[in-house]
Enzyme design. Structure first.
Site, mmCIF file in Angstrom:
data_model
loop_
_atom_site.group_PDB
_atom_site.id
_atom_site.type_symbol
_atom_site.label_atom_id
_atom_site.label_comp_id
_atom_site.label_asym_id
_atom_site.label_seq_id
_atom_site.Cartn_x
_atom_site.Cartn_y
_atom_site.Cartn_z
ATOM 1 N N LYS A 75 0.848 -1.205 0.000
ATOM 2 C CA LYS A 75 0.000 0.000 0.000
ATOM 3 C C LYS A 75 0.878 1.246 0.000
ATOM 4 C CE LYS A 75 -3.939 2.003 2.560
ATOM 5 N NZ LYS A 75 -4.864 1.815 3.696
ATOM 6 N N SER A 150 -9.771 1.901 2.789
ATOM 7 C CA SER A 150 -8.909 2.676 1.901
ATOM 8 C C SER A 150 -7.874 1.825 1.174
ATOM 9 C CB SER A 150 -8.195 3.749 2.719
ATOM 10 O OG SER A 150 -7.348 3.141 3.677
ATOM 11 N N SER A 174 -10.104 -0.401 6.989
ATOM 12 C CA SER A 174 -9.495 -0.242 5.666
ATOM 13 C C SER A 174 -8.810 -1.480 5.099
ATOM 14 C CB SER A 174 -8.495 0.915 5.672
ATOM 15 O OG SER A 174 -9.176 2.129 5.737
#
Length: 483
Positions: A75, A150, A174
């Site tokens: 990420k 997210s 997330s």
């Protein structure tokens, strides 16, 4: 793509080389990215270099770990030395970290092959990966829908076989919510189990890094590689890290599972409710005793979170002022206008919204009414969980109230977007481990997630329950037909 263990066997038996596996992953990324937009940066040179090092070890007759030669997505809010880390924000458009995050350092030491940095909602603020300043990631099961957020880029990349496993971060859901939307396994560890050094902070008392995998075993292996004490992170727990794969037992006899009553009610899609109820029946069939548990303050998690997280974000994001690094507005006439112009142009709408909420909640005269009150409610939510775990081993509930929604459907209504994290937020507020795994599909063929929650540092029980359920159902064997 094969599972982590299968790929490891292929490498050890010399059926395939790490370079071949890396090239295959990069080729698939190249084919699918025009449709999916999972990655913000593809690190092909680094990946092939890391793969060649693993091949050299094998040629030399050295033994390799389970993660060596395995394609991994990272990420893009985890610092990677020499590789841009944008957090999905314009304000960090040209930021290249001079240091490596602890988790990516650990993966590199384990021989993992980093194929790229995955897309996310800006500064990890969002539930759909539509808040990225660069691109909107698509859900591999239906590219007109969102992958969740997210960590949507990581979840979509694993679901679409662009990488075998990936790292995400989870502040209010997330990892688990996109895992649910994309039909993969996502685990948020106990707060402090995984070092946050090098994770770009959103809300420091809630953020936690965790793994995505196609199977429970893949997630367990990745968790084992990144967990552990780190003196660089003051919140890091100094505990012994077990081999998490030893807890993968397909048997739940003697285990007590609590179903959180408050999660079945208004706002829960009937198709999701039905799939989760069937999963609960399956847990019973595997030998577990299932009881209903009440966590009366569970529903206050959402309003509590949207005071605490923005307050911490307001403090953490004050460092982006155009002075030391990142974007700087060229239109400024003086220092003050440089600050205001830089932030006005560099931050997106959702980040600005949360900074303003947080700054207001912390301001003189409002601190006690909002922030202090929210922290007290957080303690009550934690106490509800503590009471529940006196009588059960793990808790279960839906991961998200719905399946993946259409891109653009909720962008003009922040409240309905925030409700996507209704079931996941209380787990972060209490610092507990939570895992989402697939438990069925709706009538449109979209995945549904079951959430399993454990007590502090009881990842072993969470993984055991998840593995037993997974092995007795076909959901993890299904893949999206994205071409």
């Amino acid at each position: 793509m094969a599972s982590l263990r299968e790929l490891h066997q292929q490498l050890v038996s010399k059926a395939r080389s790490a370079t071949e596996i890396a090239q295959e992953a990069l080729e698939r990324i190249h084919q699918l990215e025009p449709k999916l937009h999972s990655f913000l940066a593809i690190t092909a040179d680094r990946a092939l270099d890391q793969a060649r090092q693993v091949d050299a070890q094998l040629v030399a007759g050295e033994s390799i770990g389970l993660l060596a030669g395995i394609p991994v997505g990272i990420k893009d809010n985890l610092c990677t030395k020499g590789i841009p880390t944008t957090c999905g924000s314009y304000i960090l458009k040209n930021f290249v970290p001079p240091y490596e995050s602890t988790v990516t350092q650990k993966l590199a030491a384990a021989g993992a092959v980093m194929v790229g940095k995955t897309n996310l909602d800006e500064f990890a603020m969002g539930s759909s990966t539509e808040n990225s300043a660069y691109q909107v990631t698509a859900n591999p099961w239906d590219t007109s829908r969102v992958p969740g957020g997210s960590s949507g880029g990581s979840a979509a990349a694993v679901a679409a076989d662009e990488c075998v496993v990936a790292l995400g971060s989870d502040t209010g859901g997330s990892i688990r919510q996109p895992a649910s939307f994309c039909g993969v396994v996502g685990l948020k560890p106990t707060y402090g189990l995984v070092s946050r050094f090098g994770l770009v902070a959103y809300a420091s008392s809630l953020d936690q890094i965790g793994p995505f995998g196609r199977t429970v075993e893949d997630a367990a292996i990745l968790l084992g590689a990144i967990a552990g004490h780190d003196p660089k992170d003051s919140t890091s727990l100094n505990v012994k890290i077990p081999d998490y794969t030893q807890f993968l037992i397909p048997d739940l006899r003697g285990k007590r599972i609590g179903v959180i009553a408050e999660t079945f009610g208004e706002g829960l899609d009937s198709v999701v409710a039905e799939a989760v109820q069937k999963a609960i029946q399956q847990l019973k069939d595997l030998g577990a005793e299932v009881v209903e548990i009440s966590c009366p303050r569970f529903r206050y998690g959402l309003p509590t979170y949207y005071v605490i997280a923005p307050s911490e974000a307001s403090a953490n994001l004050a460092r982006y002022d155009g002075v030391k690094y990142g974007f700087r507005s060229e239109e400024a006439e003086n220092l003050l206008s440089m600050y205001t112009q830089t932030r006005a142009q560099g931050f997106g709408a959702e980040v600005k919204r949360r900074i303003m909420i947080g700054t207001y909640a912390l301001s003189a005269g409002y601190y006690d009414a909002y922030y202090l009150k929210a922290q007290k409610v957080r303690t009550l939510i934690k106490q509800d969980f503590e009471k529940a775990f006196e009588s059960v081993d793990v808790l279960v509930c839906p991961t998200a109230p719905t399946t993946a929604f259409k891109a653009g459907e909720k962008t003009s209504d922040p409240i309905s977007m925030y409700l996507s994290d209704l079931m996941t937020i209380p787990v972060n507020l209490a610092g507990l481990p939570g895992l989402s795994l697939p438990c069925g599909f709706d009538d449109r063929g979209l995945p549904i997630g079951l959430q399993i929650i454990g007590n502090v540092l009881r990842e072993d029980l969470v993984l055991q329950a998840a593995y037993a359920y997974e092995q007795s159902t076909p959901w993890h064997e299904q893949s999206p037909k994205v071409s």
